[in-house]
Structures are given as structure tokens and as C-alpha cells.
Design a protein around this motif. Structure first.
Motif, PDB file in Angstrom:
ATOM      1  N   VAL A   8       0.862  -1.186   0.000  1.00 24.70           N
ATOM      2  CA  VAL A   8       0.000   0.000   0.000  1.00 24.70           C
ATOM      3  C   VAL A   8       0.897   1.234   0.000  1.00 24.70           C
ATOM      4  N   PHE A   9       0.652   2.151  -0.955  1.00 21.43           N
ATOM      5  CA  PHE A   9       1.462   3.371  -1.015  1.00 21.43           C
ATOM      6  C   PHE A   9       0.601   4.524  -1.525  1.00 21.43           C
ATOM      7  N   ASN A  10       1.137   5.738  -1.420  1.00 28.11           N
ATOM      8  CA  ASN A  10       0.481   6.921  -1.966  1.00 28.11           C
ATOM      9  C   ASN A  10      -0.798   7.297  -1.227  1.00 28.11           C
ATOM     10  N   CYS A  11      -0.971   6.765  -0.004  1.00 24.90           N
ATOM     11  CA  CYS A  11      -2.140   7.117   0.813  1.00 24.90           C
ATOM     12  C   CYS A  11      -1.825   6.753   2.257  1.00 24.90           C
ATOM     13  N   LEU A  12      -2.566   7.323   3.185  1.00 25.52           N
ATOM     14  CA  LEU A  12      -2.368   7.012   4.606  1.00 25.52           C
ATOM     15  C   LEU A  12      -3.072   5.722   4.990  1.00 25.52           C
ATOM     16  N   ALA A  13      -4.235   5.497   4.390  1.00 30.97           N
ATOM     17  CA  ALA A  13      -5.016   4.299   4.684  1.00 30.97           C
ATOM     18  C   ALA A  13      -5.806   3.931   3.438  1.00 30.97           C
ATOM     19  N   LEU A  14      -5.931   2.638   3.188  1.00 34.46           N
ATOM     20  CA  LEU A  14      -6.597   2.147   1.978  1.00 34.46           C
ATOM     21  C   LEU A  14      -7.665   1.135   2.365  1.00 34.46           C
ATOM     22  N   ALA A  15      -8.875   1.368   1.909  1.00 36.96           N
ATOM     23  CA  ALA A  15      -9.974   0.450   2.216  1.00 36.96           C
ATOM     24  C   ALA A  15      -9.907  -0.773   1.310  1.00 36.96           C
TER      25      ALA A  15
END
Length: 68
Positions: A8-15
Motif C-alpha cells: 500500500v502506497f500513496n495514501c495514509l489508509a486504503l480500504a
């Protein structure tokens, strides 16, 4: 064979969602930097079908998963 893992990258949290649509219900939230297994057979043009190390499976937007 295609790489089977992503991060997971380019975001703080991913649903992780239950459907391969933006309006799918979130079933779990991944923090940035978490590694997942990519299931290419079930992935779509916009979404990867992923499985976490804890065995949670669902769909994440491809733009936030970097293939390792």
C-alpha cells in the motif's frame, strides 16, 4: 509469472472493499506500507483483488498498490 505481492502506497489508509467498485462496502482498512498478496485472476482493470496476511480478501484500487 506476475509478481504476487504488492504494498500500500500513496495514501495514509486504503480500504479493502467487498466489491470491485468505488461504492463497495469497506471490509478492512490497510495502513500505508502494508504488504498484500495480489490475486490477478480476480482483479479488474481498476481494482486488485488482494488478501492480507490475516486472510482478509477484497478489492483495492490499483492506483494505491505498488507491485513488488
Amino acid at each position: 509469472a506476475k509478481p504476487k505481492r504488492g504494498i500500500v502506497f500513496n495514501c495514509l489508509a486504503l480500504a479493502i472493499r467487498d466489491k470491485n467498485k468505488k461504492n463497495g462496502n469497506p471490509v478492512f482498512v490497510l495502513d500505508s506500507g502494508i504488504e498484500v498478496k495480489i490475486n490477478y485472476e480476480r482483479s479488474t482493470q481498476e481494482f486488485y483483488n488482494v488478501t492480507t496476511n490475516d486472510g482478509i480478501t477484497g478489492f483495492c484500487m490499483k492506483s494505491f498498490i505498488k507491485v513488488l
